[in-house]
Design a protein around this motif. Structure first.
Motif, short mmCIF file in Angstrom:
data_model
loop_
_atom_site.label_atom_id
_atom_site.label_comp_id
_atom_site.label_asym_id
_atom_site.label_seq_id
_atom_site.Cartn_x
_atom_site.Cartn_y
_atom_site.Cartn_z
N HIS A 127 0.82 -1.22 0.00
CA HIS A 127 0.00 0.00 0.00
C HIS A 127 0.85 1.27 0.00
N GLY A 128 2.08 1.20 -0.50
CA GLY A 128 2.94 2.38 -0.52
C GLY A 128 3.37 2.82 0.87
N LEU A 129 3.42 1.91 1.83
CA LEU A 129 3.78 2.25 3.20
C LEU A 129 5.28 2.08 3.43
N PHE A 130 5.79 2.76 4.47
CA PHE A 130 7.16 2.61 4.93
C PHE A 130 7.12 2.44 6.44
N ASP A 131 7.72 1.35 6.93
CA ASP A 131 7.70 1.06 8.36
C ASP A 131 8.88 1.77 9.01
N TYR A 132 8.59 2.81 9.80
CA TYR A 132 9.64 3.59 10.45
C TYR A 132 10.22 2.89 11.67
N GLU A 133 9.66 1.75 12.05
CA GLU A 133 10.18 0.98 13.19
C GLU A 133 10.99 -0.23 12.74
N ASP A 134 11.06 -0.48 11.42
CA ASP A 134 11.77 -1.64 10.90
C ASP A 134 13.22 -1.26 10.61
N PHE A 135 14.17 -2.00 11.20
CA PHE A 135 15.58 -1.69 11.01
C PHE A 135 16.15 -2.35 9.76
N SER A 136 15.46 -3.33 9.20
CA SER A 136 15.99 -4.06 8.05
C SER A 136 15.60 -3.36 6.75
N VAL A 137 16.19 -2.20 6.52
CA VAL A 137 15.93 -1.43 5.30
C VAL A 137 17.22 -1.26 4.53
N LYS A 138 17.10 -1.10 3.23
CA LYS A 138 18.25 -0.88 2.35
C LYS A 138 18.57 0.61 2.30
N ARG A 139 19.83 0.97 2.58
CA ARG A 139 20.20 2.39 2.67
C ARG A 139 21.14 2.77 1.54
N ASN A 140 20.95 4.01 1.06
CA ASN A 140 21.83 4.57 0.03
C ASN A 140 22.11 6.02 0.40
N ASN A 141 23.39 6.41 0.40
CA ASN A 141 23.79 7.79 0.65
C ASN A 141 24.32 8.39 -0.65
N LEU A 142 23.69 9.46 -1.11
CA LEU A 142 24.00 10.02 -2.42
C LEU A 142 24.21 11.52 -2.30
N LEU A 143 24.81 12.09 -3.34
CA LEU A 143 25.09 13.52 -3.37
C LEU A 143 25.11 14.00 -4.81
N THR A 144 24.63 15.22 -5.05
CA THR A 144 24.70 15.81 -6.39
C THR A 144 24.63 17.32 -6.28
N ARG A 145 25.08 17.97 -7.33
CA ARG A 145 24.92 19.43 -7.42
C ARG A 145 24.28 19.84 -8.74
N GLY A 146 23.91 18.84 -9.56
CA GLY A 146 23.29 19.13 -10.85
C GLY A 146 21.90 18.53 -10.94
N VAL A 147 21.32 18.61 -12.13
CA VAL A 147 19.99 18.04 -12.39
C VAL A 147 20.10 16.53 -12.43
#
Length: 460
Positions: free
Chosen positions: A48-68
């Motif tokens: 249903h398009g939900l995100f569980d804010y109490e679930d620790f088993s999530v896939k993480r990505n750290n990204l950065l940009t300065r353009g489009v």
């Protein structure tokens, strides 16, 4: 020596993730402006398009940009996201439905970035991949910030969507929201211009053929033939038989067990537009004087019930609790809603809502978002949450130059400071019990204190 080699490897990964190449070191710092940092977390379950804010088993990505750039789900790796240019999306043949949002820097002001909605699932308000602002993530200059409601706004508590249909504050005039045709939800306002063609077209309830301006014959569902039309008054009478009304001094709540056709099961709208005139199928009480706010539910899949709540602030009663619990002021009976989900407050200059650390969050639908260095925001697109912040790029370049001039023994401490996750490097070598568990808890405190989200980006 082993620690030094490990630190150097992580530094190279950090440089790559930050977009800092060897050629960049020759660029004067004054030419580099601002970067936008993204910390993305994707829940493995698609529900249903939900995100569980109490679930620790999530896939993480750290990204950065300065353009489009476009934030997209990585093909063949649905739990990972990446930043791609429009050309890279075309070359990689990324599916349109995998594009989550677009980042556009402001050409006039390098400190400002625009976050745009890239939903391709439809124009209606019940599309799950719209851009939703996470209310408990709001911060300005490091301080928590309340969210002010406006007319016509769509809120989501769990999977339940509520619309701020109308309100009055300190004697101001109530002005019910009029949706534009392009933004109308078919379960909110529906145009109906079908006219009876001959005498055989009659009301399926009273079997009369009369068709007047005050009581027109309407076709509001998928039924055809002799049951296609129904009088407005007959339909309202039939819907009122399904209505349960509860009234107190500070709240008038309406609940329809079902708001659909009993034959074809098509959902009825709350309002009908017929030949230029609008008719309400649900007559909802509004106080003739004083403050109030009207919240109406929007239908979602497999649930034909509808609710409407008229909240009437009183002297000494300006805070209202929303949730699934029996002791709540506004009760929302849905398993995805927490027992005490959110709190609504009547202030001097408007109505404000605050999340109560709910499991699936309190969200507000937004078409786009503007970010500056003083703001910290987080948005949800489907089952992916993205925390956004703008930081000066000069600080990153200065850190990079300093790291290259230090000895290997000093690299570990500097790297920990850059990543904002002290104690992570060398944890395995030190064999400290419980360290990994504590780090997981810290990483998952995405919107509380401390505001530090650093996780694996899939490349380490």
């Amino acid at each position: 020596m082993r620690k030094a080699i490990k630190a150097i490897k992580i530094i190279s990964v950090y440089f790559k993730s930050e977009g800092i190449m060897q050629a960049d070191l020759a660029v004067p710092a004054k030419r580099i402006k601002y970067n936008i940092h993204l910390s993305a977390a994707t829940w493995s379950k698609d529900s249903h398009g939900l995100f569980d804010y109490e679930d620790f088993s999530v896939k993480r990505n750290n990204l950065l940009t300065r353009g489009v750039k476009f934030l997209v789900r990585v093909p063949n790796t649905p739990d990972a996201v990446d930043l791609l240019s429009e050309k890279e999306i075309t070359d990689s043949k990324v599916p349109i439905e995998s594009i989550l949002l677009k980042i556009v820097p402001n050409k006039e002001n390098p400190e400002v970035f625009q976050i745009e909605n890239c939903s391709r699932t439809g124009k209606y308000e019940d599309a799950i991949d719209k851009l939703w602002l996470i209310i408990k993530s709001l911060q300005r200059d490091g301080e928590k910030e309340e969210y002010k409601l406006s007319r016509g706004e769509i809120l989501k508590l769990g999977r339940v969507r509520l619309k701020v249909k109308d309100y009055r504050l300190d004697g101001s005039e109530a002005e019910e929201t009029k949706s534009n045709e392009a933004d109308d939800n078919p379960t909110d306002v529906r145009k109906c211009n079908d006219m009876p063609r001959d005498r055989s077209d009659q009301c399926r309830v009273c079997f009369r053929e009369t068709n007047t301006e005050t009581d027109p014959l309407l076709s509001l569902c998928k039924c055809t033939g002799s049951v296609k039309f129904i009088h407005l008054v007959c339909l309202k009478t039939w819907l009122n038989q399904k209505l349960t009304k509860h009234e107190t001094a500070s709240l008038v709540s309406y609940y329809w067990k079902s708001f659909d056709c009993e034959i074809c099961k098509a959902l009825y709208p709350l309002c009908v537009e017929h030949l230029g005139a609008r008719y309400d199928l649900a007559e909802i009480y509004k106080p003739p004087a004083g403050n109030f706010i009207l919240l109406e539910s929007l239908a979602h899949e497999r649930n034909s019930s509808r609710t409407a709540n008229v909240i009437i602030p009183q002297e000494g009663k300006e805070m209202f609790k929303l949730g699934r619990g029996h002791e709540m002021d506004v009760r929302i009976s849905d398993i995805s809603v927490s027992r005490f989900h959110a709190q609504l407050r009547c202030g001097k200059d408007g109505y404000y809502i605050e999340d109560n650390n709910s499991k699936f969050g309190t969200l507000a639908m937004i078409p786009n978002l503007e970010l500056t260095p003083s703001l910290t925001r987080a948005v949800q697109v489907g089952r992916t949450v993205v925390k956004l912040s703008v930081k000066p790029a000069e600080l990153q370049m200065s850190t990079a130059r300093s790291m290259l001039s230090l000895s290997p023994e000093s690299l570990k401490g500097i790297l920990e400071e850059c990543l904002g996750n002290a104690g992570r490097i060398g944890a395995e070598d030190d064999n400290k019990e419980g360290t990994e568990e504590n780090e997981d808890v810290e990483e998952n405190q995405m919107f509380g204190e401390p505001m530090n989200v650093v996780g694996n980006n899939g490349n380490e």
